[in-house]
Design an enzyme around this catalytic site. Sequence first.
Site, PDB file in Angstrom:
ATOM      1  N   HIS A  77       2.706   0.510   5.983  1.00  0.00           N
ATOM      2  CA  HIS A  77       2.391  -0.921   5.944  1.00  0.00           C
ATOM      3  C   HIS A  77       3.666  -1.780   6.052  1.00  0.00           C
ATOM      4  CE1 HIS A  77      -1.641   0.422   5.007  1.00  0.00           C
ATOM      5  NE2 HIS A  77      -1.089   1.231   4.116  1.00  0.00           N
ATOM      6  N   GLU A  98       1.007  -2.029  -1.975  1.00  0.00           N
ATOM      7  CA  GLU A  98       1.379  -0.717  -1.439  1.00  0.00           C
ATOM      8  C   GLU A  98       2.618  -0.799  -0.560  1.00  0.00           C
ATOM      9  OE1 GLU A  98      -0.519   2.918   1.278  1.00  0.00           O
ATOM     10  OE2 GLU A  98      -1.635   1.041   0.982  1.00  0.00           O
ATOM     11  N   HIS A 148       2.464   6.797   1.614  1.00  0.00           N
ATOM     12  CA  HIS A 148       1.421   5.824   1.287  1.00  0.00           C
ATOM     13  C   HIS A 148       0.980   5.959  -0.161  1.00  0.00           C
ATOM     14  CE1 HIS A 148       0.455   4.371   5.418  1.00  0.00           C
ATOM     15  NE2 HIS A 148       1.032   5.520   5.742  1.00  0.00           N
ATOM     16  N   GLU A 201      -0.368  10.644   0.394  1.00  0.00           N
ATOM     17  CA  GLU A 201      -0.929   9.581  -0.456  1.00  0.00           C
ATOM     18  C   GLU A 201      -0.528   9.913  -1.900  1.00  0.00           C
ATOM     19  OE1 GLU A 201      -2.481   6.882   0.366  1.00  0.00           O
ATOM     20  OE2 GLU A 201      -3.600   7.161   2.245  1.00  0.00           O
TER      21      GLU A 201
END
Length: 434
Positions: free
Chosen positions: A266, A281, A334, A396
């Site tokens: 992101h 995030e 992430h 993640e």
Amino acid sequence: MVKKSRLLVVSIILFFGAFTPQGRSIAAVNSTSIGIVNGDTLNIRQEPTTSSPVIGKLTGGTRVTIYSKQNNWLEVDFSNIRGWVRSEFIDSQAPNTSLTKESSFTGMVTANILNVRSAASLNSRPLGSVTKGLSFFILEEKNNWVKIEYKSGSFGWVPRWFLEINATKSQTGQAIKESYITILHRGTSIRKKPDVQSDVIERANSGITYSVIKVINDWYEIDLKNGKTGYVAGWLVSINGNKPQIVKPGAEEYLRNKTIVLDPGHGGGDKGATGSRGTQEKELTLRTSQLLFDKLKAAGAAVYLTRKSDSYLQLATRVNMARTYNADAFISIHYDSNLDASIRGMTGYYYYDYQKSLANSLFVSTIGQTRLKSHGVRFGDFHVIRENSQKAALMELGYLSNPEEEMTLNSDGFQENAAAGLFDGLARFFKDIE
């Protein structure tokens, strides 16, 4: 979350969070005299009595500041912590203000190139660098960082985990006979057997010390406070005494000269997941990536970040960087989210079979370091691994949508452990394919 398309203890071993009875740490004041420990190890107590709690241990040859005397006890100070020791184990010396010359410990650089920073943090400003094999006197310690004089008249901080600490010859000439290990990382696992798959019997915070019974392969068998014994991985601790310092084998050897692209997920207008407490995030992925970047760089790897700031980057551009640099490994970092706020834990993803071993290695090491709930490694249809011709994985690292886990993910201890886990996972991956 994606859309489909991470305490040096040298001559003193300090227990974590030592305070005065009034609940505040003690600052050093002007010295009245200097003393040298003449025994192998010496307990520092909160009050001048053998029934008072032990707040640290001094080793033979350590220099301390003496403030006062009460009966057979001396009030001493080292590393901004003051306590009481038995006077017969301290030899008085004339005051000496030259800290560099009087330091009892030196650190030898084990990384090819190591940045020296303005403060004890990976986020602080680089002042210069030092190279492998050079040794420096240890001037001060703070939160697993040490202060050195890296060139004449210039001082800065380096991570303790990239130094090999050695005691300089003390004036007493007395060798240390008993060995103690000191925990370097918060939440370190003490296990039932000398194996990473063995049950965890307790967790220890940084700065806590244990006496060593014996060394088994890369593990120390230690005495626990409940009278039982346990095992701790040698590369997670420092040791003071006649037992060998264990260094995790292969890390630098297998990472040196590897090309690695780190992809903080992101950025810019794309915030990614947002935690219940407001954690974004995009900020957390950059923080983790920068910690890992510094570790890999110090180990001699060629490391690239797809973004170095809060900027938006198209997915295709991220993938192109892996191709451009012919990356040996591409890691997209992430944090996850779910409408069910009770869900927590870590997941690893790959798209092609040739990416699976990288994802597995990263996941196993990182889950071991962070102790998050495991959701395993699985197939994932994500653009940055699907369109990637290099060995790539997407990690993640926990759920921001879980309020309790969000607090954990934001902590310095977790960030350090996550970066360390990814670092070790990469080393293990390259070791296995050679």
